[in-house]
Scaffold this motif. Structure first.
Motif, short mmCIF file in Angstrom:
data_model
loop_
_atom_site.label_atom_id
_atom_site.label_comp_id
_atom_site.label_asym_id
_atom_site.label_seq_id
_atom_site.Cartn_x
_atom_site.Cartn_y
_atom_site.Cartn_z
N SER A 133 -13.71 83.23 8.98
CA SER A 133 -14.57 82.17 8.47
C SER A 133 -13.87 80.83 8.67
N LEU A 134 -14.54 79.92 9.37
CA LEU A 134 -13.98 78.59 9.64
C LEU A 134 -14.62 77.57 8.71
N SER A 135 -13.80 76.65 8.21
CA SER A 135 -14.27 75.68 7.22
C SER A 135 -15.20 74.63 7.83
N TYR A 136 -14.98 74.30 9.10
CA TYR A 136 -15.76 73.24 9.74
C TYR A 136 -16.29 73.72 11.09
N GLU A 144 -24.65 86.33 -0.72
CA GLU A 144 -25.64 85.35 -0.26
C GLU A 144 -25.19 84.63 1.02
N SER A 145 -23.89 84.33 1.12
CA SER A 145 -23.38 83.64 2.30
C SER A 145 -22.67 84.58 3.26
N HIS A 146 -22.70 85.89 2.97
CA HIS A 146 -22.10 86.92 3.83
C HIS A 146 -20.63 86.61 4.10
N GLN A 147 -19.90 86.40 3.03
CA GLN A 147 -18.48 86.05 3.15
C GLN A 147 -17.64 86.87 2.18
N ILE A 148 -16.48 87.33 2.66
CA ILE A 148 -15.55 88.08 1.84
C ILE A 148 -14.20 87.39 1.86
N SER A 149 -13.64 87.17 0.67
CA SER A 149 -12.35 86.50 0.52
C SER A 149 -11.26 87.55 0.36
N TYR A 170 -6.36 78.02 12.94
CA TYR A 170 -5.24 77.11 13.18
C TYR A 170 -4.19 77.19 12.08
N GLN A 171 -4.61 77.35 10.84
CA GLN A 171 -3.67 77.36 9.73
C GLN A 171 -2.97 78.71 9.62
#
Length: 251
Positions: free
Chosen positions: A111-114, A81-86, A178-179
């Motif tokens: 994928s960036l958190s902010y 749904e959000s087109h994201q893979i972990s 950054y992390q």
């Protein structure tokens, strides 16, 4: 004329089988992520997935994704749904593979958190003494050995920030979050929603046949291994096979 009809029916039968096989989702294990379009497994037909979304199963039933160039990572979850893979590095040390990673030639982005977050460039150094960690300098434990710590240093760092005289340059990497010291654990990638546009409402998407360029189309209701998709996968080929028998009876 009858021979041409026979060939047409043969082709339609094969296409129906291959397309219907693509509609059912699959997994590498009972607890693994559900695999469906735009992803596909290596043993599935190419039209079952979008280019660049090929997955594989290991002997331990782990789900793996290979990114350019030869960067192999383990898939933890896929959120369609959000087109994201972990993802996670199999050895919990992605920085070791980052020097080969080239997302520019893949359909994925970090994928960036902010919204204010950006991607950064780093140079990795192998040092013979410890350095003070700060905004521009990150210790990379998984690459370090006793007495020889490894640091990822941003270009903005000056000689006043960190003394690199006891360090040897290893390699440069570009375009990472950054992390960078935390990326050894779990990180996420996004893919474009344009690939399937609004298909998530119907939960089915597949490659268009007879198209020169990679194009997708939306079809039907949610696909499951044992639900409506399987019924469709059986009914389509049976109907085509019935037509084939009719054609043969004409000869």
């Amino acid at each position: 004329m009858n021979f041409i009809l026979f060939l047409i029916l043969i082709v339609s039968f094969n296409v129906a089988v291959s397309q219907d096989d693509c509609l059912a989702s699959t997994t590498c294990s009972l607890t693994g992520p559900v695999i469906r379009f735009p992803f596909r497994l290596k043993n599935q037909p190419e039209n079952c997935g979008y280019p660049g979304f090929e997955l594989s199963c290991t002997e331990k039933n782990e789900t793996m994704l290979e990114l350019p160039n030869s960067v192999s990572v383990m898939v933890r979850t896929i959120t369609y749904e959000s087109h994201q893979i972990s993802l996670q590095d199999p050895e919990n040390c992605l920085p070791r593979q980052l020097q080969n990673l080239s997302l520019s030639s893949s359909p994925f982005n970090f994928s960036l958190s902010y919204s204010w977050e950006s991607l950064y460039n780093y140079t990795f150094f192998n040092c013979s003494s410890q350095k003070k960690e700060m905004y521009y300098v990150h210790h990379i434990p998984c690459l370090s050995l006793p007495g020889y710590p490894v640091y990822a240093v941003m270009p903005e760092a000056g000689f006043r920030d960190v003394d690199l005289s006891s360090c040897q340059k290893m390699y440069n990497i570009s375009g990472v979050p950054y992390q960078v010291s935390e990326i050894s654990k779990v990180f996420s990638l996004n893919w474009s929603s344009e690939i399937c546009r609004n298909c998530e409402e119907s939960m089915k998407c597949r490659m268009k046949s007879n198209s020169n360029e990679p194009e997708t189309e939306c079809i039907g209701e949610p696909a499951t291994v044992s639900g409506a998709a399987r019924k469709l996968g059986i009914a389509g080929p049976i109907f085509s096979f019935f037509l084939l028998l009719v054609a043969l009876s004409v000869f």
